[in-house]
Design a protein around this motif. Structure first.
Motif, PDB file in Angstrom:
ATOM      1  N   GLN A 131      46.379  49.110  43.847  1.00 45.68           N
ATOM      2  CA  GLN A 131      47.600  48.189  44.307  1.00 45.68           C
ATOM      3  C   GLN A 131      46.898  46.839  44.472  1.00 45.68           C
ATOM      4  N   LEU A 132      47.378  46.000  43.600  1.00 43.52           N
ATOM      5  CA  LEU A 132      47.033  44.516  43.672  1.00 43.52           C
ATOM      6  C   LEU A 132      48.152  43.688  44.359  1.00 43.52           C
ATOM      7  N   SER A 133      47.681  43.176  45.190  1.00 45.52           N
ATOM      8  CA  SER A 133      48.678  41.935  45.961  1.00 45.52           C
ATOM      9  C   SER A 133      48.118  40.411  45.710  1.00 45.52           C
ATOM     10  N   VAL A 134      48.815  39.706  44.995  1.00 48.36           N
ATOM     11  CA  VAL A 134      48.449  38.396  44.687  1.00 48.36           C
ATOM     12  C   VAL A 134      49.290  37.441  45.686  1.00 48.36           C
ATOM     13  N   LEU A 135      48.614  36.561  46.447  1.00 52.44           N
ATOM     14  CA  LEU A 135      49.065  35.956  47.554  1.00 52.44           C
ATOM     15  C   LEU A 135      48.686  34.277  47.464  1.00 52.44           C
ATOM     16  N   THR A 152      42.566  49.344  46.180  1.00 46.67           N
ATOM     17  CA  THR A 152      43.470  48.220  46.747  1.00 46.67           C
ATOM     18  C   THR A 152      42.770  46.708  46.521  1.00 46.67           C
ATOM     19  N   LEU A 153      43.281  45.779  46.320  1.00 48.61           N
ATOM     20  CA  LEU A 153      42.906  44.597  45.908  1.00 48.61           C
ATOM     21  C   LEU A 153      43.725  43.472  46.277  1.00 48.61           C
ATOM     22  N   VAL A 154      43.332  42.433  47.134  1.00 52.34           N
ATOM     23  CA  VAL A 154      44.167  41.263  47.513  1.00 52.34           C
ATOM     24  C   VAL A 154      43.456  39.905  47.092  1.00 52.34           C
ATOM     25  N   GLN A 155      44.200  39.384  46.144  1.00 51.92           N
ATOM     26  CA  GLN A 155      43.637  38.268  45.569  1.00 51.92           C
ATOM     27  C   GLN A 155      44.456  36.984  45.567  1.00 51.92           C
ATOM     28  N   PRO A 156      44.010  35.519  45.730  1.00 54.38           N
ATOM     29  CA  PRO A 156      44.735  34.547  45.679  1.00 54.38           C
ATOM     30  C   PRO A 156      45.327  34.178  44.285  1.00 54.38           C
ATOM     31  N   SER A 166      51.559  40.868  40.800  1.00 54.52           N
ATOM     32  CA  SER A 166      51.084  41.877  41.867  1.00 54.52           C
ATOM     33  C   SER A 166      52.149  43.111  41.427  1.00 54.52           C
TER      34      SER A 166
END
Lengths: 108, 116
Positions: free
Chosen positions: B112-116, B10-14, B86
């Protein structure tokens, strides 16, 4: 390019039931594979079946290449069979094209 | 036996930040390598595939790029992530030169990539 259609899009069954999933494709293929994606996202290759019939335990698959469809049979369903089932084919473009999947939910 | 490793899970990136996802295959040589993206739990879209070191084919124009610096290593990158990037990214492999003749495709566990 080749089109792949799967039906039904969603299927909800009770444990122990049997099910049939269908995959139609728009052109002749030289490679057809069935995959199961579990609830955690892992994709598992179930069958490579460009023609004929294969069986693996409670699962079997049949492809009728001349009529451009394949069927995946699941007998005596278990809750662990839940997930999304994908059909994928290779036509003239040499690349695997996936259908949109059938989401199967097996309730205890 | 052959195995495929993909990380991170998993990865959360701006938005606007860079991206690097890595995939490696063990137990085989000169595999075909693929990057797929899956949105909303359905429909896998082929992004890139490679038949050898330095050989990359792109399937769709987008904000992403791929590289294959070593025989069994495939990297998905972006210089500046967009919200639309995302999704669930999957690496896959099969035996070289045989996809048309029927070699099975094997997938990594996905990112799972989430771009916020």
């Amino acid at each position: 390019g080749i089109q792949v259609e799967q039906s039904p899009p969603d299927l909800i069954l009770q444990e122990g039931a049997n099910s049939t999933l269908r995959c139609n494709f728009s052109d002749s293929v030289n490679n057809l594979q069935w995959f199961h994606q579990n609830p955690w996202g892992q994709l598992i290759n179930l069958f490579y079946i460009p023609s004929g019939t294969k069986q693996n335990g409670r699962l079997s698959a049949t492809t009728v290449a001349t009529e451009r469809y394949s069927l995946l049979y699941i007998s005596s369903s278990q809750t662990t069979d839940s997930g999304v089932y994908f059909c994928a084919v290779v036509g003239g473009a040499q690349k695997l094209v996936f259908g949109q999947g059938t989401r199967l939910t097996i309730n205890p | 036996s052959q195995t495929i490793h993909q990380w991170p899970a998993t990865l959360v990136q701006p938005v606007g930040s860079p991206l690097s996802l890595e995939c490696t295959v063990e137990g085989t040589s000169n595999p075909n390598l693929y990057w797929y993206r899956q949105a909303a739990g359905r429909g896998l879209q082929l992004l890139f595939y490679s038949v050898g070191i330095g050989q990359i084919s792109s399937e769709v124009p987008q904000n992403l790029s791929a590289s294959r610096p070593q025989d069994r290593q495939f990297i998905l990158s972006s210089k500046k992530l967009l919200l639309s990037d995302s999704g669930f990214y999957l690496c896959a492999w099969n035996l070289s030169g045989r996809q048309a003749r029927g070699e099975k495709l094997f997938f990594g566990s996905g990112t799972q990539l989430s771009v916020l």
